[in-house]
Design an enzyme around this catalytic site. Sequence first.
Site, mmCIF file in Angstrom:
data_model
loop_
_atom_site.group_PDB
_atom_site.id
_atom_site.type_symbol
_atom_site.label_atom_id
_atom_site.label_comp_id
_atom_site.label_asym_id
_atom_site.label_seq_id
_atom_site.Cartn_x
_atom_site.Cartn_y
_atom_site.Cartn_z
ATOM 1 C CG ASP A 51 63.746 20.178 84.448
ATOM 2 O OD1 ASP A 51 64.919 19.766 84.500
ATOM 3 O OD2 ASP A 51 63.359 21.190 85.056
ATOM 4 C CG HIS A 129 67.215 20.818 87.046
ATOM 5 N ND1 HIS A 129 66.089 21.296 86.400
ATOM 6 C CD2 HIS A 129 67.824 21.908 87.576
ATOM 7 C CE1 HIS A 129 66.030 22.612 86.541
ATOM 8 N NE2 HIS A 129 67.068 23.009 87.250
ATOM 9 C CB SER A 458 65.642 25.689 88.246
ATOM 10 O OG SER A 458 66.197 25.912 86.986
#
Length: 691
Positions: A51, A129, A458
């Site tokens: 990520d 994220h 996600s």
Amino acid sequence: MEGVISVFRSKMLKLHTTRSWDFMGLTLDYSAHSIPMQLKYGDDVIVAIFDTGVWPESESFREESNLGPIPKSWRGKCVKADTFDPATACNRKLIGARFYLAGFELDYGPLNATGFDAEFRSPRDRLGHGTHTASTAVGSISSGVNFYGLGSGNARGGAPRARLAVYKICWFKDLEGRCSEADIMAAFDDALNDGVHVISASLGSSPPLMPFFSMSTDIGSFHAMQMGVTVVFSAGNEGPDTSLVQNVSPWGMCVGASTIDRGFPTKITLGNNVSFVGQSFNIKEMKMDFVDSTSLFDGGLCSFGKWNKSNSATNKIVLCFSTVGQVSSTAAAYAVLQANGSALIFAEPFTKQNLQDDFLPTIHVDLYQATQMLYYIRSTRNSTVHISPSKTEIDHVPAPKVAYFSSRGPSSATPNILKPDIIAPGENILAAWSPKSSPTLLPFDDRSVDWNFDSGTSMSCPHVSGIVALIKSAHPDWSPAAIKSALMTTAYMSDTSSETILAGGTLKPVDPFDIGAGHINPLKAMDPGLVYDIEARDHVLFLCSIGYSKEQINRMVVPSSGLDISCTGNHSDTDLNYPAITISDLRWTTTVKRTLTNVGHGHALYYPIITSPQGVHTWVWPNRLVFKYYKEKLSYFLTVAPAKQSTSRYDFGEIVWSDGYHHVRIPLIVRVNNEKNGDFDCGGDESRSSA
């Protein structure tokens, strides 16, 4: 050059809590005098997160009490780089951190080190994220977590005692994360050599889908499968249209997104004392003038650049409709902010509502509610509205639903392999965040938070990754296929009101192209009874069946692995021992084979229960399976025959093998396609369980 297996163009891929674990039954309750599953398992499992990096100071990555030494199998490292010192950043929880930049910089030039979108040339997370997904998968237990008072509770990952290894492959660019395939491939190589057990990758590429042998994610996950490592992918955020699902290889796990039973009701009271309830992350009490968009924007279109500037929205709350110009709540909020408005009431079909922080206070309502508000505004000279702060509400039914944005099947590359495989919570998930990044990522949003709500597949992907870590810890000898089968065959199809789960974006109950095998059920997945196992050689024969050559298959396998990659005999892609049966082109009577492995108690007797798809006859042979010992394998054959003339219509059923306690269920998906030749068999019962 010697050692080069294949060369293909490196493409750029994109990135696709306090309540979700309790919602799925994984509580921290000791009342049953047993250790909660999340605290019993995971110490010996290493989860890799591909990520945007990690914010190591987050409470989510501190060492849990009594956490043992780093597993001896670990061969990775924490690298020292820009604002990332392994001596303080890494511990027995966060045991590895690397970053990959060569591919990104070849495409975009040198990494930006200054300005709003400045990045860290290190594993440190600029975007948020990666911190969010890592926290969701394996975050330590953190108490008193909330987002400006909303969603308060104890946050944790699916496997809070598992170890975390971070591989930063995605970088902040144009308000999102960009991930180079060259960097992804390098991360797969390192992660597998480092000794990880699970890889979680919340990223993908929109259709058209490339062949498996030319995608870094498919090649890397094939290598992982050969080495016994489960790879979990996100399905994509392009729902509810069909056939846009991503990450469709049968050896990877593809996860769609669902809602949970938590809402954030926000009371709206008009000047005539008529009240409505919307959904919002609003923390303010506001009483102001109420106007509709036609008084501010050309054509009533709440979009940046459409403000007519003849009127100001100062100290006003604006009503906007998504149906005027098909705008999103973010675009509408930006437009109202440009007009100096104080808040937005955003109307959209209730099947499409997706709550998010838009910086400007935004309250989501359905079209009926908004229409009544519009009538009030237009019939009143000085219309006003009072908006109360949002509240947190649990048992917000029905739940789960498939999230509106979750990408749907069938697969546009291999329609006889069901995708997505499963769904898990992915809407309004509260998890750790990078304080360097605002909740919205917008350049004018100067807020800094340690915990943030986010939505997308996600977010559902790391939920499954955390559960996989628990299962791997409890059953270290299970293959990736066995773990996937356990999750799929124990998944459920009903919501909290005992109705069939709804497909977000529609008013219809789900089918397997929305939900895969169902919604994940972590407690039952620990003891599935039987599994549909698959070996690497089976995947090779699958690739043969879809027309791949030996040369193309050779590009995918681990070098010098000794795996037989020859294509001998005739094979069908429907014969892969997948925990779902999909026949996308049924013209005449067809038989498929499946093999079950006993992972329950030694002796067991299972009987089949068949629900036939509409217009299809089914037979199963044998009509019972008698297992005598652990890990024994027994096969059955399913024969399906068209009982109607049809074309291009999918129908759905299921096959359940039960011993009275375990219910090993797989979807049965058939598209009869015989209308042109008129061949069909109209004999026999709709559903039979014996030859």
